[in-house]
Design a protein around this motif. Structure first.
Motif, PDB file in Angstrom:
ATOM      1  N   ILE A 183       7.059  -9.596  -0.710  1.00  0.00           N
ATOM      2  CA  ILE A 183       7.787  -9.151   0.146  1.00  0.00           C
ATOM      3  C   ILE A 183       9.321  -9.500   0.044  1.00  0.00           C
ATOM      4  CG2 ILE A 183       8.536  -8.753   2.697  1.00  0.00           C
ATOM      5  CD1 ILE A 183       5.440  -9.852   3.253  1.00  0.00           C
ATOM      6  N   GLY A 184      10.298  -8.639  -0.004  1.00  0.00           N
ATOM      7  CA  GLY A 184      11.548  -9.056  -0.236  1.00  0.00           C
ATOM      8  C   GLY A 184      12.010  -8.818  -1.731  1.00  0.00           C
ATOM      9  N   ARG A 185      11.004  -9.099  -2.738  1.00  0.00           N
ATOM     10  CA  ARG A 185      11.258  -8.403  -3.913  1.00  0.00           C
ATOM     11  C   ARG A 185      10.616  -7.080  -4.217  1.00  0.00           C
ATOM     12  NH1 ARG A 185      10.034 -13.678  -7.624  1.00  0.00           N
ATOM     13  NH2 ARG A 185      11.523 -15.154  -6.700  1.00  0.00           N
ATOM     14  N   ASP A 186       9.922  -6.631  -3.257  1.00  0.00           N
ATOM     15  CA  ASP A 186       9.552  -4.876  -3.407  1.00  0.00           C
ATOM     16  C   ASP A 186      10.735  -4.154  -3.105  1.00  0.00           C
ATOM     17  OD1 ASP A 186       9.788  -5.675  -0.643  1.00  0.00           O
ATOM     18  OD2 ASP A 186       7.876  -4.858  -0.244  1.00  0.00           O
ATOM     19  N   LYS A 187      11.686  -4.655  -2.737  1.00  0.00           N
ATOM     20  CA  LYS A 187      12.916  -3.850  -2.351  1.00  0.00           C
ATOM     21  C   LYS A 187      13.405  -2.795  -3.677  1.00  0.00           C
ATOM     22  CE  LYS A 187      15.096  -6.813   1.002  1.00  0.00           C
ATOM     23  NZ  LYS A 187      16.028  -7.588   1.458  1.00  0.00           N
ATOM     24  N   ILE A 188      13.037  -3.278  -4.815  1.00  0.00           N
ATOM     25  CA  ILE A 188      13.462  -2.542  -5.955  1.00  0.00           C
ATOM     26  C   ILE A 188      12.761  -1.313  -5.834  1.00  0.00           C
ATOM     27  CG2 ILE A 188      12.005  -3.659  -7.602  1.00  0.00           C
ATOM     28  CD1 ILE A 188      15.295  -2.617  -8.731  1.00  0.00           C
ATOM     29  N   GLY A 189      11.360  -1.475  -5.548  1.00  0.00           N
ATOM     30  CA  GLY A 189      10.613  -0.211  -5.452  1.00  0.00           C
ATOM     31  C   GLY A 189      10.917   0.829  -4.640  1.00  0.00           C
ATOM     32  N   ALA A 216      12.600   4.291  -5.447  1.00  0.00           N
ATOM     33  CA  ALA A 216      11.651   5.685  -4.891  1.00  0.00           C
ATOM     34  C   ALA A 216      12.686   6.711  -4.536  1.00  0.00           C
ATOM     35  CB  ALA A 216      10.941   5.322  -3.988  1.00  0.00           C
ATOM     36  N   LEU A 217      14.018   6.188  -3.938  1.00  0.00           N
ATOM     37  CA  LEU A 217      15.046   7.208  -3.495  1.00  0.00           C
ATOM     38  C   LEU A 217      15.497   7.879  -4.563  1.00  0.00           C
ATOM     39  CD1 LEU A 217      16.693   4.598  -1.182  1.00  0.00           C
ATOM     40  CD2 LEU A 217      15.093   6.609  -0.385  1.00  0.00           C
ATOM     41  N   VAL A 218      15.564   7.582  -5.707  1.00  0.00           N
ATOM     42  CA  VAL A 218      16.477   8.341  -6.768  1.00  0.00           C
ATOM     43  C   VAL A 218      16.099   9.781  -7.007  1.00  0.00           C
ATOM     44  CG1 VAL A 218      17.296   8.235  -9.184  1.00  0.00           C
ATOM     45  CG2 VAL A 218      17.084   6.295  -7.952  1.00  0.00           C
ATOM     46  N   SER A 259       6.010  -2.116  -8.237  1.00  0.00           N
ATOM     47  CA  SER A 259       6.643  -2.968  -7.116  1.00  0.00           C
ATOM     48  C   SER A 259       5.669  -3.390  -5.992  1.00  0.00           C
ATOM     49  CB  SER A 259       7.859  -2.417  -6.521  1.00  0.00           C
ATOM     50  OG  SER A 259       8.870  -1.878  -7.518  1.00  0.00           O
ATOM     51  N   ALA A 260       4.608  -2.542  -5.867  1.00  0.00           N
ATOM     52  CA  ALA A 260       3.559  -2.685  -4.892  1.00  0.00           C
ATOM     53  C   ALA A 260       3.066  -4.066  -4.893  1.00  0.00           C
ATOM     54  CB  ALA A 260       2.702  -1.407  -4.986  1.00  0.00           C
ATOM     55  N   PHE A 261       2.972  -4.539  -6.186  1.00  0.00           N
ATOM     56  CA  PHE A 261       2.505  -5.716  -6.353  1.00  0.00           C
ATOM     57  C   PHE A 261       3.343  -7.149  -6.481  1.00  0.00           C
ATOM     58  CE2 PHE A 261      -0.095  -2.655  -8.579  1.00  0.00           C
ATOM     59  CZ  PHE A 261      -1.384  -2.956  -8.129  1.00  0.00           C
ATOM     60  N   LEU A 262       4.634  -7.064  -5.967  1.00  0.00           N
ATOM     61  CA  LEU A 262       5.663  -7.820  -5.686  1.00  0.00           C
ATOM     62  C   LEU A 262       5.541  -8.730  -4.409  1.00  0.00           C
ATOM     63  CD1 LEU A 262       8.423  -6.299  -7.725  1.00  0.00           C
ATOM     64  CD2 LEU A 262       6.905  -7.886  -8.413  1.00  0.00           C
ATOM     65  N   VAL A 278       0.770  -1.253  -0.096  1.00  0.00           N
ATOM     66  CA  VAL A 278      -0.039  -0.015  -0.167  1.00  0.00           C
ATOM     67  C   VAL A 278       0.811   1.296  -0.071  1.00  0.00           C
ATOM     68  CG1 VAL A 278      -1.588   1.298   1.393  1.00  0.00           C
ATOM     69  CG2 VAL A 278      -2.004  -1.066   1.006  1.00  0.00           C
ATOM     70  N   PHE A 279       1.965   1.206   0.777  1.00  0.00           N
ATOM     71  CA  PHE A 279       2.835   2.354   0.819  1.00  0.00           C
ATOM     72  C   PHE A 279       3.426   2.658  -0.484  1.00  0.00           C
ATOM     73  CE2 PHE A 279       7.030   4.291   1.437  1.00  0.00           C
ATOM     74  CZ  PHE A 279       6.877   5.572   2.105  1.00  0.00           C
ATOM     75  N   LEU A 280       3.731   1.492  -1.085  1.00  0.00           N
ATOM     76  CA  LEU A 280       4.536   1.831  -2.563  1.00  0.00           C
ATOM     77  C   LEU A 280       3.523   2.365  -3.646  1.00  0.00           C
ATOM     78  CD1 LEU A 280       6.672  -1.482  -2.650  1.00  0.00           C
ATOM     79  CD2 LEU A 280       7.666   0.998  -2.401  1.00  0.00           C
ATOM     80  N   LEU A 281       2.232   1.622  -3.505  1.00  0.00           N
ATOM     81  CA  LEU A 281       1.275   2.263  -4.432  1.00  0.00           C
ATOM     82  C   LEU A 281       0.838   3.484  -4.220  1.00  0.00           C
ATOM     83  CD1 LEU A 281      -0.803   1.054  -6.410  1.00  0.00           C
ATOM     84  CD2 LEU A 281      -2.389   1.177  -4.321  1.00  0.00           C
ATOM     85  N   ILE A 282       0.856   4.074  -3.216  1.00  0.00           N
ATOM     86  CA  ILE A 282       0.518   5.557  -2.853  1.00  0.00           C
ATOM     87  C   ILE A 282       1.677   6.404  -3.199  1.00  0.00           C
ATOM     88  CG2 ILE A 282       0.411   7.221  -1.005  1.00  0.00           C
ATOM     89  CD1 ILE A 282      -1.242   4.978   0.529  1.00  0.00           C
TER      90      ILE A 282
END
Length: 147
Positions: free
Chosen positions: A75-81, A85-87, A70-73, A18-22
Motif C-alpha cells: 500500500i502506498g507503492r500501488d499508486k503507480i497502478g 490505469a487512468l491513462v 501493481s496489485a502485488f505492491l 484485488v481491485f488492481l488485479l481485476i
C-alpha cells in the motif's frame, strides 16, 4: 484447495490489490481484443489519424499489465497502478470528446461520459479507499483505580 488458495491470495493482496488485479486483467483483455479483432473507428478519428487501433491496443495492454503488477505492491507503492490505469480511458474519452466537438461522431459525448464515470471516476474513487478501517483504540483503564 482452490478456495484456500483464493483466500490466501485475497489476504495477501488486500482490497486495493484485488481491485488492481481485476482492473489490470480487464484492461489487458480489452487491449488484446483491439489487437486481435479491431473494431470500426467510430469516434476515434483523433487516435486513428496518428496510428491504427492495433497500435493503440498496446496502450491498453501495457497499462493493464502495469496495473495488474501493481496489485502485488505494498500500500502506498500501488499508486503507480492507479495512475497508469487512468491513462487509456482518459485518452479514449478525449478522442470521443474531440469527435463530438468536430461533429464527426455525435454519440461520442455519451461514450466519453461513460469512460469518464465508469472508468476514470471509479479508479479515482478506488485509489482513495483505505486498505482497511482501523477501529478506534479503546481507552485503557487507569492503573491503580478499581472500577
Amino acid at each position: 484447495m482452490p478456495c484456500r488458495a483464493a483466500r490466501r491470495l485475497h489476504k495477501a493482496l488486500g482490497r486495493r490489490g484485488v481491485f488492481l488485479l481485476i482492473l489490470g486483467t480487464g484492461k489487458t483483455c480489452w487491449g488484446i481484443s483491439f489487437l486481435v479483432d479491431p473494431p470500426r473507428d467510430h469516434g476515434l478519428k483523433l487516435l486513428t489519424d496518428v496510428c491504427s487501433l492495433r497500435h493503440w491496443s498496446w496502450l491498453w495492454i501495457v497499462a493493464g499489465v502495469i496495473t495488474l503488477g501493481s496489485a502485488f505492491l505494498r500500500i502506498g507503492r500501488d499508486k503507480i497502478g492507479f495512475a497508469v490505469a487512468l491513462v487509456p480511458p482518459t485518452v479514449w474519452a478525449t478522442a470521443y470528446t474531440a469527435a463530438v466537438v468536430s461533429g464527426y461522431y455525435s454519440r461520442g459525448a455519451y461514450v466519453a461520459l461513460w469512460y469518464l464515470t465508469s472508468h476514470v471516476g471509479v479508479i479515482l474513487w478506488a485509489a482513495t479507499v483505505p486498505e482497511y478501517s482501523v477501529p478506534r483504540v479503546p481507552r485503557s483503564a487507569r492503573r491503580g483505580k478499581a472500577a
